[in-house]
Write an enzyme that holds these catalytic residues in place. Structure first.
Site, PDB file in Angstrom:
ATOM      1  N   GLU D  43       6.063  -2.328  -2.119  1.00 27.40           N
ATOM      2  CA  GLU D  43       5.734  -3.728  -1.852  1.00 27.40           C
ATOM      3  C   GLU D  43       4.994  -4.381  -3.006  1.00 27.40           C
ATOM      4  OE1 GLU D  43       3.462  -3.711   1.757  1.00 27.40           O
ATOM      5  OE2 GLU D  43       1.615  -3.094   0.778  1.00 27.40           O
ATOM      6  N   SER D  44       4.463  -3.557  -3.892  1.00 22.00           N
ATOM      7  CA  SER D  44       3.782  -4.085  -5.076  1.00 22.00           C
ATOM      8  C   SER D  44       4.751  -4.709  -6.070  1.00 22.00           C
ATOM      9  CB  SER D  44       3.015  -2.953  -5.762  1.00 22.00           C
ATOM     10  OG  SER D  44       3.879  -1.870  -6.046  1.00 22.00           O
TER      11      SER D  44
END
Lengths: 304, 247, 304, 247
Positions: D43-44
């Site tokens: 998700e980064s």
């Protein structure tokens, strides 16, 4: 990785992913417009396409002249700095050619349609169109009421093409694609589409992509086919590879105004050649005229 | 002449949304004279360009090489224009009417046009969002009718709702720079009125080119012609091949 | 260009652009979290701030402990891979400290709030939150009806901070800012804010920026101040400059659990030092432990 | 053991939304064995990472260096997750209930929590959008109550509306991988049911750790323990410092 390569010929990519009646996008704002794909679509005689682009440019003018298009979705249909797209104008002004259906937005509206499509939302809100006649002639421009402020905002519907064809400087065999210079809406168009064909100047090793991952605009996970077609954007351009062929754009004004001259061009340079390599063989001066000079930037450190 | 008049409208440090052709020339003239810190934003995504050659299109590669930032068009329209960062937008048009509405879409009816023009491009949203808009067009009765055939880019509403009522963020077309005179919008009526005349031009010359009874500022000004520096820059440096300058 | 430089000290930047009661954002997802700015805000004794971040991280835990915050707007409040932010927990669980007001979203919701703020729209639509309890406890999560499909979509309101503080690898003196590695929501936060402070590892000549314009994430035209603060993100990290100080994050669990230990840390490393340089002098081993190895990518050609 | 069971759930070529810790270990085990073409999305913003060290956080710099793409989080959530490109999402939680609802927000009431947990992060949207979700949690009565205190990430609705009625694109939690057994969702009732037992574990052991009358598949399977290759990879290659493996 042990993946099977997605590299195919332009002929195979178009045969497999572009069908009669499809909604087709060949994007690129001045930069990276894939003429090679448009020509192959003409050669394969596709019909009833809905062509979408912010700026139809010469490539859609050619596809309209060749009878590929049923409908055009766009925001600016001209030959920038030069004049008109005359095949488009004939088809819209009803002079002889079969009428072309049109669906018209502004640039911001088209950008927003691709953004909605890419995010898989049914619409996109924008503060626009008050006081203009565009919503009057395009009932797909609507409004939504903000649930916080109560104000009305314009909306455009998502655009989700059957296929987008994205020209780029380089990709690996899986379709991890890097672009620099003007980015247009290449990313949004690709993510909005059911299928994506990436056409590149240069096929590179996966290690080249991995060395500079922030440069990647389109990941392999949304790419169906990779076509390697150097000079495939001519007479458009590829930053760092070749300049725009402005002479070709200037000459298009007279050529497209004259129906016969346009047909002769299509016969000579599109239908009359078997593929992009043959198109380039007919114009051996391109590299001497247009090859990019060297203006390389420094790299950055990705270490930790 | 139009390029130098347009250039003088630009204030140093402003962020300008630039079109190709005369607006580009005007911006570069302003940068070379009184406004070196002008920031040029092109709808193609190039910000802070200092092109090594006169760009022939808004997507010219010379606008990218050596620019400060290149971003996608979603960012140009959402994060810069809609965000309210553009001080000045330039617009041209096939028709400009009494209230500064601009038509770049069709001559005749939309469904059966006599002439199909390119359409909006980014013009509609520039007219709505730029804090002020400068219009550049040559005077002629065909170009300045009382009402445009199609409103591509909104002016000042006329009999209808005002820009404020329609919640348009920008002030819209505040000046129209022509080849004979400068028109300004009258804040009370929203009409274009005669503000300043070029050397040797009379108000009657302008009225004859405009399709409505053109009002006039109490004391219309006289536009100074380009000075020697401006002329030299335009002719020798900025457009030596006369791509945009005629005569 | 002949512009006046925007370079100022961190002390001056905070004094000028961060006021009591402001809505303040120090963003960065794991990467490029500007601890130097948070420490200066603590030193200058700011009060009643509304702090916004996807992941409050250790820096907001410190600012909460120091009494700077009235409210926290967030989506994940933990010490990643380690444990809790105990100052935050004490303030929310009502154990002694004054209660902290919270406004809570998911990551996607916070990203969408910044996106709306950056586009200056009052809301952003997203397909989310059905079946969750989040809208029940946060009435600012609402719905809008799609004008095309009739379906209900979730909305979040725009977030427009008074000031965003963006740490980055490099910028020129005007604030043209380049970032690589994880980008988080740095761009959206900056464009959403009334004021932007950019804090960089390295001040570079404008020519460095112009050599690779696609690397620029934040343009000078939205930047108010540039602060040059090498190692300013420690114990967070800056790709290509230094690694994350994972040991510090692990140690924070015990340190923040013990109110006195936390106060001692603030006294020693925040209130007890005059500026970032003094903070670094107290930890002369950082470079030896954390300095990034070289892993430089090749440049690309911007010529035409 | 949980890591190898989770790894076997992954199909070669799938796009996986990876969390840190055990899911990361499971993905890397799968890539080293039967699924070399797994694409890991964090998700980064890192896509296709092949980290040179075991990442200690989801934003570890080792996930960037040598990855295929790094993009902003707006793109991760809009263009990848909401776009429907994620085949498998991993979730953990402090509480998992009868219908696969997950709580990572609070123990007790939201307004006066006994324990304030970190909150959703990306979990709510992963549970809604990933085509299927794998939940990883150790069995205990505290962790598996009949009803969670707060629904952070939605399961299968129970008595309320179904996922389809609520227009959730993904299938939600299809399996819960615990340290004693694998639970699956029953498509008819939306309830978690006992699907397979680890070696040496009986159904009654599992029932004692779950806060509702746990139904059971007609013939619950037996989970094979990690084979020698899997064990060697986990212990010697993937987590030699035992950051995530215990025992």
């Amino acid at each position: 990785m042990s993946d099977v390569s997605k590299v195919v010929s332009m002929r195979d990519a178009v045969a497999r992913f572009v069908h009669d009646g499809d909604t087709v996008v060949i994007e690129g704002f001045t930069h990276l417009i894939c003429f090679a794909a448009g020509h192959e679509i003409i050669r394969q005689g596709r019909r009833d396409l809905t062509l979408c682009r912010l700026t139809p440019d010469l490539i859609y003018d050619q596809m309209i002249a060749a009878g590929c298009a049923r409908k055009l979705v766009f925001s600016w249909a001209g030959n920038p700095g030069v004049g008109s797209l005359h095949a488009f104008r004939r088809a819209v002004e009803g002079r002889g050619a079969p009428r072309l259906e049109i669906e018209e937005y502004s640039h911001f509206g088209m950008v927003a349609r691709f953004a909605a499509g890419a995010a898989r939302l049914p619409f996109w809100p924008l503060r626009n169109y008050m006081g203009t006649d565009l919503p009057r002639v395009n009932p797909r421009i609507r409004h939504v009421t903000c649930p916080y402020t109560g104000e009305a905002l314009a909306t455009v519907p998502a655009l989700n093409p059957d296929v987008s064809i994205i020209h780029a400087q380089r990709a690996d065999a899986q379709g991890n694609t890097q672009i620099w210079g003007l980015l247009g809406v290449q990313k949004e168009a690709a993510f909005a589409s059911a299928h994506v064909i990436v056409v590149v100047e240069e096929l590179v090793d996966e290690a080249v992509i991995r060395a500079d991952p922030n440069r990647t605009v389109i990941p392999a996970l949304i790419v169906d086919a990779v076509v390697v077609e150097p000079w495939g954007a001519h007479p458009s351009y590829a930053q760092g590879y070749y300049d725009r062929d402005n002479g070709f754009y200037v000459a298009w004004e007279a050529r497209s105004r004259d129906r016969d001259a346009l047909e002769r061009y299509l016969d000579d340079f599109v239908r009359g050649v078997s593929d992009r390599a043959a198109y380039l063989e007919k114009q051996p001066d391109l590299a001497a005229r247009l090859k990019a000079k060297e203006r390389r930037c420094a790299g950055v450190n990705y270490g930790f | 002449m139009m390029a130098s008049v347009a250039a003088r409208e630009l204030v140093d440090g402003e962020v300008v949304f630039v079109g190709i052709g005369l607006p580009n020339l005007a911006c570069n003239l302003a940068r070379a004279t009184h406004a070196p810190r002008l920031v040029l934003v092109y709808e193609s995504g190039a910000v802070g360009a200092t092109p090594a050659r006169l760009p022939v299109s808004i997507g010219d590669p010379a606008l990218v090489t050596g620019s400060l930032m290149v971003c996608g068009m979603a960012d140009v329209f959402q994060l810069i224009l809609q965000n309210g960062r553009i001080a000045v937008g330039f617009l041209g048009g096939a028709q400009v009417d009494r209230y500064g509405n601009i038509n770049t879409t069709v001559i005749g009816s939309y469904e059966r046009p006599a002439v199909r023009l390119p359409g909006s491009g980014g013009a509609a949203e520039i007219a709505i969002h730029a804090r002020r808009t400068l219009v550049v067009a040559k005077l002629s009765p065909r170009t300045f009718p009382a009402h445009v055939d199609f409103i591509t880019s909104p002016g000042h509403g006329g009999a209808g709702a005002s820009r404020r009522q329609l919640r348009m963020p920008g002030a819209g077309p505040v000046k129209v720079i022509t080849d004979k005179a400068v028109l300004e919008v009258d804040e009370g009526t929203g009409e274009l009125v005669l503000a300043a005349l070029y050397p040797g031009v009379e108000a009657s010359d302008v009225r004859g080119c405009v399709g409505w009874p053109l009002a006039c500022r109490p004391r219309p000004g006289r536009v100074a012609p380009p000075d020697a520096t401006e002329l030299r820059l335009l002719r020798d440096v900025l457009d030596p091949e006369r791509l945009y300058l005629k005569g």
